[in-house]
Design a protein around this motif. Sequence first.
Motif, short mmCIF file in Angstrom:
data_model
loop_
_atom_site.label_atom_id
_atom_site.label_comp_id
_atom_site.label_asym_id
_atom_site.label_seq_id
_atom_site.Cartn_x
_atom_site.Cartn_y
_atom_site.Cartn_z
N GLY A 119 0.68 -1.26 -0.15
CA GLY A 119 -0.19 0.05 -0.08
C GLY A 119 0.70 1.44 -0.08
N LEU A 120 1.87 1.20 0.76
CA LEU A 120 3.04 2.36 0.68
C LEU A 120 3.33 2.80 -0.63
N LEU A 121 3.72 1.42 -1.27
CA LEU A 121 4.44 1.46 -2.84
C LEU A 121 3.47 2.01 -3.82
N SER A 122 2.09 2.01 -3.20
CA SER A 122 1.12 2.22 -4.38
C SER A 122 0.98 3.62 -4.51
N VAL A 131 9.68 9.24 -3.76
CA VAL A 131 10.68 9.46 -2.70
C VAL A 131 11.52 8.06 -2.61
N ILE A 132 10.73 6.93 -2.44
CA ILE A 132 11.50 5.58 -2.62
C ILE A 132 12.65 5.60 -3.58
N ILE A 133 12.33 5.73 -4.84
CA ILE A 133 13.23 5.79 -5.89
C ILE A 133 14.24 6.80 -6.01
N ALA A 134 13.98 7.97 -5.27
CA ALA A 134 14.92 8.93 -5.19
C ALA A 134 16.15 8.32 -4.35
N GLU A 140 8.71 20.36 0.56
CA GLU A 140 9.61 19.56 1.50
C GLU A 140 8.45 18.90 2.61
N SER A 141 7.37 19.61 2.78
CA SER A 141 6.27 19.23 3.67
C SER A 141 5.81 17.85 3.30
N ALA A 142 5.41 17.54 1.91
CA ALA A 142 4.99 16.42 1.26
C ALA A 142 5.94 15.34 1.39
N ALA A 190 5.49 11.78 3.48
CA ALA A 190 6.03 10.29 3.05
C ALA A 190 6.88 9.61 3.87
N LEU A 191 7.93 10.46 4.12
CA LEU A 191 8.94 9.96 4.84
C LEU A 191 8.84 9.13 6.31
N ARG A 192 7.55 10.03 6.82
CA ARG A 192 7.18 9.56 8.20
C ARG A 192 6.66 8.22 8.32
N LEU A 193 5.68 8.03 7.26
CA LEU A 193 5.15 6.74 6.60
C LEU A 193 5.85 5.68 6.55
N LEU A 194 6.68 6.08 5.55
CA LEU A 194 7.83 4.85 5.25
C LEU A 194 8.81 4.52 6.58
#
Length: 159
Positions: free
Chosen positions: A74-77, A84-87, A107-109, A113-117
């Motif tokens: 779900g995170l990857l979807s 962000v992950i690919i970066a 930066e906020s977005a 995203a990083l918080r969830l990941l």
Amino acid sequence: MSSTSDVLPAEATAEIAAAAPATAAPAPVTGAAAVPAGAAESCAVRVVDAAKVAVVSAALPEAETITELAQVFGLLSDPGRLRVIIALLEGGEMCVCDIAASCGHSESAVSHALRLLRANRVVRVRRAGRMAYYRLDDSHVRMLLDLALAHVGHGEDAA
């Protein structure tokens, strides 16, 4: 509109017709949905390979593991999180500012995203003073992404 015999073999069509109640009206047949109504819930011909069912049932992960796996997928979807992950896959360890600039997000977005990941152990953080540097959590995440990218690329090669 195609007929049932165009989609299913004649034997299967006959078995399905025989299994249907006599009072039921035939279901409309269209392309890939050429299965009679109700057939999705049960098999038209009941054949159970008990040995295979036992092997597959024993091999299935526990419910908690399946739930965690679904959360990771779900995170990857989400396209934003995936950028962000690919970066991080391409750039290695990066700060929020660099990730945001690379992905074209705020930066906020990126922070969100990083918080969830991070909560789901997809990325990890290293702090150096006031700076936070993120990277993929482990090689399993990298392999998962590499395989997914190869899979998508393979589909493009075949087209």
